[in-house]
Design a protein around this motif. Sequence first.
Motif, PDB file in Angstrom:
ATOM      1  N   MET A 178     -80.879  29.297  23.804  1.00  0.00           N
ATOM      2  CA  MET A 178     -80.569  30.316  22.810  1.00  0.00           C
ATOM      3  C   MET A 178     -81.092  29.898  21.438  1.00  0.00           C
ATOM      4  SD  MET A 178     -76.713  31.381  24.041  1.00  0.00           S
ATOM      5  CE  MET A 178     -76.469  32.618  22.773  1.00  0.00           C
ATOM      6  N   ALA A 179     -80.894  28.644  21.104  1.00  0.00           N
ATOM      7  CA  ALA A 179     -81.375  28.137  19.812  1.00  0.00           C
ATOM      8  C   ALA A 179     -82.891  28.193  19.728  1.00  0.00           C
ATOM      9  CB  ALA A 179     -80.887  26.708  19.597  1.00  0.00           C
ATOM     10  N   ALA A 180     -83.558  27.972  20.860  1.00  0.00           N
ATOM     11  CA  ALA A 180     -85.018  27.967  20.885  1.00  0.00           C
ATOM     12  C   ALA A 180     -85.617  29.343  21.142  1.00  0.00           C
ATOM     13  CB  ALA A 180     -85.505  27.002  21.959  1.00  0.00           C
ATOM     14  N   GLY A 181     -84.780  30.307  21.481  1.00  0.00           N
ATOM     15  CA  GLY A 181     -85.277  31.646  21.789  1.00  0.00           C
ATOM     16  C   GLY A 181     -86.004  31.735  23.108  1.00  0.00           C
ATOM     17  N   THR A 182     -85.591  30.914  24.101  1.00  0.00           N
ATOM     18  CA  THR A 182     -86.315  30.872  25.377  1.00  0.00           C
ATOM     19  C   THR A 182     -85.422  31.168  26.584  1.00  0.00           C
ATOM     20  OG1 THR A 182     -85.960  28.469  25.531  1.00  0.00           O
ATOM     21  CG2 THR A 182     -88.031  29.225  24.520  1.00  0.00           C
ATOM     22  N   THR A 183     -84.322  31.866  26.380  1.00  0.00           N
ATOM     23  CA  THR A 183     -83.440  32.156  27.517  1.00  0.00           C
ATOM     24  C   THR A 183     -84.135  33.033  28.552  1.00  0.00           C
ATOM     25  OG1 THR A 183     -82.461  33.943  26.218  1.00  0.00           O
ATOM     26  CG2 THR A 183     -81.279  31.855  26.276  1.00  0.00           C
ATOM     27  N   LYS A 184     -84.808  34.084  28.103  1.00  0.00           N
ATOM     28  CA  LYS A 184     -85.462  34.996  29.038  1.00  0.00           C
ATOM     29  C   LYS A 184     -86.486  34.262  29.887  1.00  0.00           C
ATOM     30  CE  LYS A 184     -88.271  39.223  29.205  1.00  0.00           C
ATOM     31  NZ  LYS A 184     -88.903  40.311  28.392  1.00  0.00           N
ATOM     32  N   GLU A 185     -87.305  33.454  29.261  1.00  0.00           N
ATOM     33  CA  GLU A 185     -88.347  32.724  29.976  1.00  0.00           C
ATOM     34  C   GLU A 185     -87.753  31.669  30.927  1.00  0.00           C
ATOM     35  OE1 GLU A 185     -89.910  34.460  26.250  1.00  0.00           O
ATOM     36  OE2 GLU A 185     -88.164  33.221  26.728  1.00  0.00           O
ATOM     37  N   SER A 186     -86.672  31.029  30.493  1.00  0.00           N
ATOM     38  CA  SER A 186     -86.055  30.003  31.328  1.00  0.00           C
ATOM     39  C   SER A 186     -85.489  30.605  32.608  1.00  0.00           C
ATOM     40  CB  SER A 186     -84.951  29.288  30.544  1.00  0.00           C
ATOM     41  OG  SER A 186     -85.491  28.599  29.440  1.00  0.00           O
ATOM     42  N   PHE A 187     -84.740  31.689  32.483  1.00  0.00           N
ATOM     43  CA  PHE A 187     -84.165  32.314  33.666  1.00  0.00           C
ATOM     44  C   PHE A 187     -85.256  32.899  34.564  1.00  0.00           C
ATOM     45  CE2 PHE A 187     -80.282  31.810  31.321  1.00  0.00           C
ATOM     46  CZ  PHE A 187     -79.301  31.689  32.298  1.00  0.00           C
ATOM     47  N   ALA A 188     -86.356  33.341  33.978  1.00  0.00           N
ATOM     48  CA  ALA A 188     -87.483  33.823  34.776  1.00  0.00           C
ATOM     49  C   ALA A 188     -88.067  32.684  35.617  1.00  0.00           C
ATOM     50  CB  ALA A 188     -88.555  34.415  33.871  1.00  0.00           C
ATOM     51  N   ALA A 189     -88.121  31.483  35.062  1.00  0.00           N
ATOM     52  CA  ALA A 189     -88.633  30.335  35.812  1.00  0.00           C
ATOM     53  C   ALA A 189     -87.732  30.004  36.991  1.00  0.00           C
ATOM     54  CB  ALA A 189     -88.758  29.120  34.888  1.00  0.00           C
TER      55      ALA A 189
ATOM     56  N   GLN B 244     -68.912  33.610  28.258  1.00  0.00           N
ATOM     57  CA  GLN B 244     -69.209  33.712  29.679  1.00  0.00           C
ATOM     58  C   GLN B 244     -69.959  35.000  30.002  1.00  0.00           C
ATOM     59  OE1 GLN B 244     -66.100  32.312  32.234  1.00  0.00           O
ATOM     60  NE2 GLN B 244     -66.634  33.703  33.896  1.00  0.00           N
ATOM     61  N   ASN B 245     -69.555  36.105  29.386  1.00  0.00           N
ATOM     62  CA  ASN B 245     -70.234  37.369  29.679  1.00  0.00           C
ATOM     63  C   ASN B 245     -71.673  37.367  29.176  1.00  0.00           C
ATOM     64  OD1 ASN B 245     -69.209  37.534  26.937  1.00  0.00           O
ATOM     65  ND2 ASN B 245     -69.730  39.707  26.985  1.00  0.00           N
ATOM     66  N   VAL B 246     -71.940  36.608  28.122  1.00  0.00           N
ATOM     67  CA  VAL B 246     -73.309  36.497  27.611  1.00  0.00           C
ATOM     68  C   VAL B 246     -74.189  35.751  28.613  1.00  0.00           C
ATOM     69  CG1 VAL B 246     -74.737  35.453  25.802  1.00  0.00           C
ATOM     70  CG2 VAL B 246     -72.645  36.688  25.193  1.00  0.00           C
ATOM     71  N   ALA B 247     -73.663  34.657  29.172  1.00  0.00           N
ATOM     72  CA  ALA B 247     -74.425  33.910  30.175  1.00  0.00           C
ATOM     73  C   ALA B 247     -74.691  34.764  31.413  1.00  0.00           C
ATOM     74  CB  ALA B 247     -73.667  32.643  30.561  1.00  0.00           C
ATOM     75  N   ILE B 248     -73.694  35.515  31.835  1.00  0.00           N
ATOM     76  CA  ILE B 248     -73.881  36.406  32.980  1.00  0.00           C
ATOM     77  C   ILE B 248     -74.971  37.425  32.670  1.00  0.00           C
ATOM     78  CG2 ILE B 248     -72.791  38.215  34.379  1.00  0.00           C
ATOM     79  CD1 ILE B 248     -70.163  36.614  34.131  1.00  0.00           C
ATOM     80  N   GLY B 249     -74.970  37.923  31.455  1.00  0.00           N
ATOM     81  CA  GLY B 249     -75.980  38.896  31.049  1.00  0.00           C
ATOM     82  C   GLY B 249     -77.393  38.343  31.115  1.00  0.00           C
ATOM     83  N   PHE B 250     -77.571  37.082  30.701  1.00  0.00           N
ATOM     84  CA  PHE B 250     -78.898  36.469  30.773  1.00  0.00           C
ATOM     85  C   PHE B 250     -79.402  36.435  32.219  1.00  0.00           C
ATOM     86  CE2 PHE B 250     -77.732  33.822  26.828  1.00  0.00           C
ATOM     87  CZ  PHE B 250     -78.371  34.708  25.973  1.00  0.00           C
ATOM     88  N   ALA B 251     -78.518  36.016  33.137  1.00  0.00           N
ATOM     89  CA  ALA B 251     -78.917  35.898  34.539  1.00  0.00           C
ATOM     90  C   ALA B 251     -79.184  37.274  35.153  1.00  0.00           C
ATOM     91  CB  ALA B 251     -77.845  35.158  35.327  1.00  0.00           C
ATOM     92  N   GLU B 252     -78.327  38.225  34.877  1.00  0.00           N
ATOM     93  CA  GLU B 252     -78.515  39.555  35.453  1.00  0.00           C
ATOM     94  C   GLU B 252     -79.773  40.224  34.915  1.00  0.00           C
ATOM     95  OE1 GLU B 252     -73.985  40.874  36.675  1.00  0.00           O
ATOM     96  OE2 GLU B 252     -74.743  41.485  34.707  1.00  0.00           O
ATOM     97  N   ALA B 253     -80.087  39.983  33.657  1.00  0.00           N
ATOM     98  CA  ALA B 253     -81.315  40.547  33.084  1.00  0.00           C
ATOM     99  C   ALA B 253     -82.554  39.993  33.776  1.00  0.00           C
ATOM    100  CB  ALA B 253     -81.377  40.256  31.590  1.00  0.00           C
ATOM    101  N   ALA B 254     -82.453  38.777  34.332  1.00  0.00           N
ATOM    102  CA  ALA B 254     -83.573  38.161  35.052  1.00  0.00           C
ATOM    103  C   ALA B 254     -83.660  38.638  36.493  1.00  0.00           C
ATOM    104  CB  ALA B 254     -83.441  36.642  35.024  1.00  0.00           C
ATOM    105  N   GLY B 255     -82.666  39.405  36.950  1.00  0.00           N
ATOM    106  CA  GLY B 255     -82.683  39.935  38.304  1.00  0.00           C
ATOM    107  C   GLY B 255     -81.673  39.331  39.244  1.00  0.00           C
ATOM    108  N   PHE B 256     -80.866  38.383  38.767  1.00  0.00           N
ATOM    109  CA  PHE B 256     -79.885  37.736  39.624  1.00  0.00           C
ATOM    110  C   PHE B 256     -78.644  38.601  39.826  1.00  0.00           C
ATOM    111  CE2 PHE B 256     -82.230  34.034  38.023  1.00  0.00           C
ATOM    112  CZ  PHE B 256     -82.452  33.344  39.204  1.00  0.00           C
ATOM    113  N   LYS B 257     -78.013  38.423  40.976  1.00  0.00           N
ATOM    114  CA  LYS B 257     -76.733  39.052  41.286  1.00  0.00           C
ATOM    115  C   LYS B 257     -75.621  38.048  41.050  1.00  0.00           C
ATOM    116  CE  LYS B 257     -74.025  41.073  45.069  1.00  0.00           C
ATOM    117  NZ  LYS B 257     -73.991  41.390  46.526  1.00  0.00           N
ATOM    118  N   TYR B 258     -74.616  38.452  40.285  1.00  0.00           N
ATOM    119  CA  TYR B 258     -73.472  37.577  39.992  1.00  0.00           C
ATOM    120  C   TYR B 258     -72.542  37.537  41.194  1.00  0.00           C
ATOM    121  CZ  TYR B 258     -69.087  36.080  37.744  1.00  0.00           C
ATOM    122  OH  TYR B 258     -67.920  35.444  37.416  1.00  0.00           O
TER     123      TYR B 258
END
Length: 277
Positions: free
Chosen positions: A162-173, A208-222
Amino acid sequence: MPLSRRSVLAAALFLGLGTGLPALAHAQAIDPALQALINGSQRAKFNSVRDRYRHPGEVLTFFGVQPDSTVVEILPGAGGYWAEILAPYLRDKGHYIAANGEKASTSAEVQKDNAGLAAKLAADPAEYGKAEITEFSADKHAIAPAGSADFVLTFRNIHNWMAAGTTKESFAAFYQALKPGGILGVEEHRGKPDQPQDPLAKSGYVRQNVAIGFAEAAGFKYLGSSEVNANPKDTKDYPAGVWTLPPTYKLGAEDHAKYEAIGESDRFILKFQKPGT
């Protein structure tokens, strides 16, 4: 024999209590081979003393790691807390991949972590000789061949992305590396749900809901959560953020006994799945 608090928590997390998901049919016991390695002589004392806060057996069992799994751990660092357990557990039938820092990084901390982990694994080839080290830097490198991993596990790293602005890219990896049906396991310092999330997570805490949001935005199912690493004594309002608490003690001797009594941070454990079979 009365159940310990730890046993009750373990049973609760596997029954899905408090997750809003259907309860699983049976509580799952920790594999004796896994527990033997958690108790094993290959582990460093500075790692094993943290087990009362980190509950490695319960966490890995909740995620579903098996001896024949291919597991990618994101940024194990120099200390190798999970590497000490996972590398020997997966040695004979599975595959442990440590996706540590980028080799070309100019960060002294990253280079120290890379060198420390490499030395640790090389020093004990009987336990760690089959472990593999790859590079992680958001989506710049393949942490494992695409679609090859049964599990990708990350422990208390989201605030850094989050600090680095790379959450989207990390979850995509992570999504890229996992097989269809593969599991993403996430641990993070839990932020207060009634307070806005700092987008840079400067305190180290993430809702917690923010972390779930990052994963779901990448296509993961909670799939659900575990409370095994919950700590209700953590008030999450410290002058140096989560690093005020052990094991960092960023304030040094200032109020050391107070923070020691609180213990390590309140943490959520989340389980996600990449769709498909």
